[in-house]
Scaffold this motif. Structure first.
Motif, short mmCIF file in Angstrom:
data_model
loop_
_atom_site.label_atom_id
_atom_site.label_comp_id
_atom_site.label_asym_id
_atom_site.label_seq_id
_atom_site.Cartn_x
_atom_site.Cartn_y
_atom_site.Cartn_z
N ASN A 279 -87.33 -14.48 -33.07
CA ASN A 279 -86.47 -13.86 -32.07
C ASN A 279 -85.00 -13.94 -32.50
OD1 ASN A 279 -88.54 -13.18 -30.27
ND2 ASN A 279 -88.56 -15.25 -29.43
N VAL A 280 -84.26 -12.88 -32.21
CA VAL A 280 -82.84 -12.86 -32.56
C VAL A 280 -82.10 -13.88 -31.69
CG1 VAL A 280 -80.73 -11.46 -32.65
CG2 VAL A 280 -82.93 -10.45 -33.33
N ARG A 281 -81.51 -14.88 -32.35
CA ARG A 281 -80.84 -16.00 -31.67
C ARG A 281 -79.50 -16.26 -32.33
NH1 ARG A 281 -83.95 -20.31 -29.52
NH2 ARG A 281 -81.87 -21.11 -29.14
N PRO A 282 -78.41 -15.70 -31.75
CA PRO A 282 -77.10 -15.91 -32.38
C PRO A 282 -76.68 -17.37 -32.42
CG PRO A 282 -76.90 -14.92 -30.18
CD PRO A 282 -78.35 -14.89 -30.53
N LEU A 318 -90.66 -13.04 -21.07
CA LEU A 318 -91.71 -13.46 -22.01
C LEU A 318 -91.56 -14.94 -22.36
CD1 LEU A 318 -91.64 -10.56 -24.66
CD2 LEU A 318 -93.49 -11.04 -23.05
N TYR A 319 -90.36 -15.47 -22.14
CA TYR A 319 -90.06 -16.84 -22.55
C TYR A 319 -89.56 -17.63 -21.35
CZ TYR A 319 -90.15 -13.91 -26.68
OH TYR A 319 -90.52 -12.98 -27.62
N PRO A 320 -90.44 -17.88 -20.38
CA PRO A 320 -90.01 -18.49 -19.12
C PRO A 320 -89.43 -19.89 -19.29
CG PRO A 320 -92.43 -18.29 -19.21
CD PRO A 320 -91.88 -17.56 -20.38
N SER A 321 -89.81 -20.58 -20.34
CA SER A 321 -89.24 -21.93 -20.54
C SER A 321 -87.94 -21.87 -21.33
CB SER A 321 -90.24 -22.83 -21.27
OG SER A 321 -91.54 -22.57 -20.84
N GLY A 322 -87.41 -20.66 -21.53
CA GLY A 322 -86.15 -20.52 -22.25
C GLY A 322 -86.38 -20.27 -23.72
N PRO A 323 -85.33 -19.80 -24.40
CA PRO A 323 -85.48 -19.42 -25.80
C PRO A 323 -85.91 -20.58 -26.71
CG PRO A 323 -83.18 -19.33 -25.10
CD PRO A 323 -84.00 -19.55 -23.88
N LYS A 324 -85.50 -21.77 -26.38
CA LYS A 324 -85.81 -22.91 -27.24
C LYS A 324 -87.32 -23.08 -27.41
CE LYS A 324 -81.76 -24.93 -28.14
NZ LYS A 324 -80.81 -24.34 -27.20
N ALA A 325 -88.05 -22.70 -26.37
CA ALA A 325 -89.50 -22.90 -26.39
C ALA A 325 -90.23 -21.79 -27.13
CB ALA A 325 -90.02 -23.01 -24.97
N SER A 326 -89.52 -20.72 -27.49
CA SER A 326 -90.23 -19.57 -28.06
C SER A 326 -90.45 -19.70 -29.55
CB SER A 326 -89.48 -18.28 -27.76
OG SER A 326 -88.26 -18.25 -28.45
#
Ligand SMILES: Nc1nc2c(c(=O)[nH]1)N[C@H]1C(S)=C(S)[C@@H](COP(=O)(O)O)O[C@H]1N2
Ligand SMILES: [Mo]
Length: 326
Positions: A279-282, A318-326
């Motif tokens: 996932n794109v994560r700046p 799609l990432y209910p627990s936040g981006p860190k969990a994806s």
């Protein structure tokens, strides 16, 4: 073939480049200006072959780009990238790692006959030719920003259909939790496969079933209103705009529904640099460079890279627990 006008958030927030203007520019470029312009193309070569590209397409796909005025849509998709620039700056390691040369090395790649297999955890395994797909699937055009993990980006109009529509035809079982996608295994057709035997060919990628069936996820058969040229992944490639470019696998021949999270090409090679999610994560730098900004391949301008490449509103669920969990 029906053309579905996509919701406003698929589109650039300005008029899509007018195709006639594009053709006129090309005509103009056949004169002395061509040499001048060639010098402007980043890594690209405005050789006659590349300039002739659109004339070689055997047929046209329905295109909205010549007549549609796209409504103000996404703030992060400001300008449609020049077609030739996008067509001469490609990542496709099966041919070469030189982005400026993929188009010429890929020129004679055979994309017919081409069968796509959908197998694995499905009630109805499917084998379908790309030509039947073109006839049977409802095609639509969407302009998406595309962001490579190498921190460059472009905005291009893809023609295709939601991957979900194809997956549904195979009737996935409830045990299908992931989708694995595989590029055609064709060492004889791919010089880069033969010269770089250390890579785990054929290229393979994966998505969760929720990502694969998300409305934004497309299988593209065309770009700029005509069939994909080989360098963009003909005859069929994945487009997932909130993920880095490497997830957008080209020349797909097999789609497998599986129970376990599949391995992926780049995660196999360099797990510390490329995760399954992609996932794109700046906010998460690559081990060797920042991901905070990206460079537009046409203008050279840098923009701050938005979370999920600007598609957070559509995909955050799609990432209910936040981006860190994806
Ligand atoms: N089969 C295959 N698919 C691939 C690649 C590749 O090397 N092989 N490169 C990926 C990467 S890193 C990017 S950035 C995009 C580039 O797509 P484009 O050339 O159409 O812009 O394709 C992706 N899909
Ligand atoms: Mo990439």
């Amino acid at each position: 073939m029906p053309v579905i006008l996509p919701p406003h958030w698929h589109n650039a927030n300005r008029r899509i480049t007018d195709r006639n203007a594009w053709l006129n520019r090309r005509q103009y470029m056949t004169g002395g200006a061509a040499a001048l312009m060639a010098g402007c193309l980043p890594l690209g070569r405005a050789s006659s072959t590349l300039a002739e590209l659109p004339k070689r397409y055997p047929y046209k796909l329905p295109s909205v780009s010549k007549h549609a005025t796209y409504k103000a849509g996404h703030p992060n998709t400001p300008v449609l990238t020049n077609e030739q620039i996008a067509a001469s700056y490609n990542n496709y390691y099966e041919f070469t790692t030189d982005k400026g040369r993929v188009w010429e090395l890929a020129k004679d790649f055979e994309t017919r006959p081409w069968t796509v297999h959908i197998t694995g955890k499905v009630a109805k395994p499917l084998q379908i030719s790309v030509d039947d797909l073109l006839k049977q699937m409802p095609l639509e055009e969407r302009a998406y920003r595309f962001r490579c993990v190498e921190a460059w980006s472009m905005v291009v109009p893809w023609t295709g259909f939601p991957l979900r529509k194809l997956i549904e035809r195979a009737q996935p079982l409830s045990s299908a939790k992931y989708v694995r996608l595989i590029t055609r295994n064709a060492p004889q057709a791919y010089p880069g496969v033969r010269s770089q035997p250390w890579y785990p060919w054929p290229y393979f990628e994966g998505l969760t079933i929720a990502e694969a069936t998300h409305d934004l996820t497309m299988l593209a058969v065309g770009i700029y209103g005509h069939p994909l040229p080989n360098q963009h992944g003909a005859p069929l490639r994945l487009v997932v705009p909130w993920k880095y470019g490497f997830k957008n696998i080209k020349a797909i021949s097999r789609i497998e529904l599986v129970e376990e999270q599949p391995r992926t090409f780049w995660n196999n090679i360099a797990p510390a640099e490329y995760d399954f999610g992609g996932n794109v994560r700046p906010d998460v730098p690559h081990l060797r460079w920042s991901q905070a900004t990206d460079r537009d391949i046409e203008t050279g301008t840098r923009r701050p890279t938005p979370m999920y490449n600007g598609y957070a509103e559509q995909v955050a669920s799609l990432y209910p627990s936040g981006p860190k969990a994806s």
